[in-house]
Design an enzyme around this catalytic site. Structure first.
Site, PDB file in Angstrom:
ATOM      1  N   GLU A 132      -7.009   0.239  88.573  1.00  0.00           N
ATOM      2  CA  GLU A 132      -6.188   0.134  87.363  1.00  0.00           C
ATOM      3  C   GLU A 132      -7.123  -0.272  86.231  1.00  0.00           C
ATOM      4  OE1 GLU A 132      -2.322  -1.672  87.547  1.00  0.00           O
ATOM      5  OE2 GLU A 132      -2.492  -2.445  85.507  1.00  0.00           O
ATOM      6  N   GLU A 150       0.781  -8.104  92.217  1.00  0.00           N
ATOM      7  CA  GLU A 150      -0.519  -8.459  91.604  1.00  0.00           C
ATOM      8  C   GLU A 150      -0.960  -9.788  92.169  1.00  0.00           C
ATOM      9  OE1 GLU A 150      -0.878  -8.771  87.408  1.00  0.00           O
ATOM     10  OE2 GLU A 150      -0.085  -6.769  87.127  1.00  0.00           O
ATOM     11  N   HIS A 205      -2.127  -3.221  80.527  1.00  0.00           N
ATOM     12  CA  HIS A 205      -2.364  -4.494  79.853  1.00  0.00           C
ATOM     13  C   HIS A 205      -2.282  -4.319  78.339  1.00  0.00           C
ATOM     14  CE1 HIS A 205      -3.521  -8.586  79.045  1.00  0.00           C
ATOM     15  NE2 HIS A 205      -3.381  -8.833  80.325  1.00  0.00           N
ATOM     16  N   HIS A 245       3.274 -10.622  89.323  1.00  0.00           N
ATOM     17  CA  HIS A 245       2.018 -11.334  89.600  1.00  0.00           C
ATOM     18  C   HIS A 245       2.360 -12.742  90.061  1.00  0.00           C
ATOM     19  CE1 HIS A 245      -2.189 -12.599  87.806  1.00  0.00           C
ATOM     20  NE2 HIS A 245      -2.032 -12.969  89.065  1.00  0.00           N
ATOM     21  N   ARG A 298       1.002 -15.955  90.548  1.00  0.00           N
ATOM     22  CA  ARG A 298      -0.218 -16.679  90.201  1.00  0.00           C
ATOM     23  C   ARG A 298      -0.364 -17.921  91.073  1.00  0.00           C
ATOM     24  NH1 ARG A 298      -3.331 -16.505  85.628  1.00  0.00           N
ATOM     25  NH2 ARG A 298      -3.063 -14.621  84.419  1.00  0.00           N
ATOM     26  N   THR A 325      -4.355 -12.251  82.136  1.00  0.00           N
ATOM     27  CA  THR A 325      -5.549 -11.747  82.810  1.00  0.00           C
ATOM     28  C   THR A 325      -6.528 -11.229  81.755  1.00  0.00           C
ATOM     29  OG1 THR A 325      -4.032 -11.056  84.529  1.00  0.00           O
ATOM     30  CG2 THR A 325      -6.285 -10.299  84.740  1.00  0.00           C
ATOM     31  N   ASN A 372       6.488  -4.604  84.558  1.00  0.00           N
ATOM     32  CA  ASN A 372       6.080  -5.943  84.989  1.00  0.00           C
ATOM     33  C   ASN A 372       7.111  -6.962  84.474  1.00  0.00           C
ATOM     34  OD1 ASN A 372       4.882  -8.589  84.742  1.00  0.00           O
ATOM     35  ND2 ASN A 372       2.915  -7.668  85.215  1.00  0.00           N
ATOM     36  N   HIS A 419       7.372 -12.003  82.702  1.00  0.00           N
ATOM     37  CA  HIS A 419       7.748 -12.865  81.580  1.00  0.00           C
ATOM     38  C   HIS A 419       9.249 -13.111  81.481  1.00  0.00           C
ATOM     39  CE1 HIS A 419       3.683 -13.456  80.771  1.00  0.00           C
ATOM     40  NE2 HIS A 419       3.452 -12.159  80.634  1.00  0.00           N
ATOM     41  N   ARG A 450       3.090 -20.130  87.526  1.00  0.00           N
ATOM     42  CA  ARG A 450       3.615 -20.414  86.186  1.00  0.00           C
ATOM     43  C   ARG A 450       4.807 -19.524  85.822  1.00  0.00           C
ATOM     44  NH1 ARG A 450      -1.340 -18.155  82.552  1.00  0.00           N
ATOM     45  NH2 ARG A 450      -2.496 -19.542  83.930  1.00  0.00           N
TER      46      ARG A 450
END
Ligand code: PXP
Length: 244
Positions: free
Chosen positions: A154, A73, A194, A46, A48, A104, A10, A13, A52
């Site tokens: 998931e 996502e 996660h 993801h 969003r 999340t 992922n 970030h 962000r």
């Protein structure tokens, strides 16, 4: 024979750091390409509602530029459904999303939202996108996912990773083990993710019915110290040690 365990990286970030200053650096697509070179089996991003970290342009570029599957996502909103249907990523993982949350926080309440989830699951699946539902490791939620026709779940590993005592962690791991066995029993493909790190990945990777782990924050943070390639190699090593 044990099944192959895929690693989805992922890259959200990387975009978080980029967006801290605006501009284009560091580029999450470059990170995705490097992650693939380092052995990621897929890339997760993801988009969003508040944009962000990942932006619409990042998704466009990921779809055009990466050579491995994109796991998109998304919240189950009309806006995100439209974007997913336009780009047709390999997979779409439906997650709950609150504007005020830092990440999340929990899994989807599939049982309480069957009406709202039925249409996105049907339309994404109809477009050939593999749908997964991000849920807490609760057998009843898996049953609801199956009833709605989702092929994949998931399991949220956050409570396991955040557990503050060995006893609490063992209890949370047991919930994941049971849920993953239940997924197999009812014919759902099972992923997990996660909060996973070198320290927590082993017991989850050892669960034989889990076929994919999605890991982001820890790998991107660790990349600051050892580089993304090394961080991914070490994570793969930990996965392999647990699932030869
Ligand atoms: N899987 C899902 C569905 C997520 O929402 C996230 C966080 O975006 C992850 C996996 C990866 O979590 P982490 O960044 O903590 O590794």
């Amino acid at each position: 024979m044990s099944r192959f365990l895929r690693l989805g990286v992922n890259i959200d970030h990387v975009a978080t750091v980029r967006n801290a200053r605006g501009g284009a650096h560091p580029d999450p697509v470059r990170a995705a390409l490097l992650a693939i070179e380092a052995g990621a089996d897929g890339i997760t991003a993801h988009l969003r509602e508040d944009r962000r970290h990942i932006t619409d342009r990042d998704i466009e570029r990921l779809v055009a530029e990466i050579s491995r599957p994109l796991n998109f996502e998304m919240a189950a909103t009309d806006e995100m459904l439209g974007i997913a249907l336009r780009h047709k990523p390999h997979a779409a993982c439906l997650v709950p999303e609150k504007r005020t949350e830092v990440t999340t926080e929990g899994g989807l309440d599939v049982i309480g939202n069957t009406a709202a989830l039925a249409r996105p699951i049907g339309e994404l699946g109809g477009a050939g996108i593999r749908v997964s539902l991000f849920i807490d490791p609760e057998p009843a939620q898996l049953d609801a996912a199956k009833a709605l026709g989702a092929p994949v779940v998931e399991l949220h590993t956050g409570a396991y990773c955040d557990a503050e005592t060995p006893e609490a962690r063992a209890r949370e791991l047991e919930r994941i083990v049971r849920a993953a066995a239940h997924a197999e029993a009812i014919g759902l493909e099972c992923h997990a993710g996660h909060g996973l790190s070198y320290a927590t990945v082993g017991p989850v990777a050892a669960i034989p019915t889990i076929v994919e782990l999605n890991i982001g924050h820890f790998l991107i943070g660790e990349a600051i110290f050892v580089g993304l390639t090394n961080a991914i190699a070490r994570m793969r090593g930990a996965m392999k040690a647990a699932r030869p």
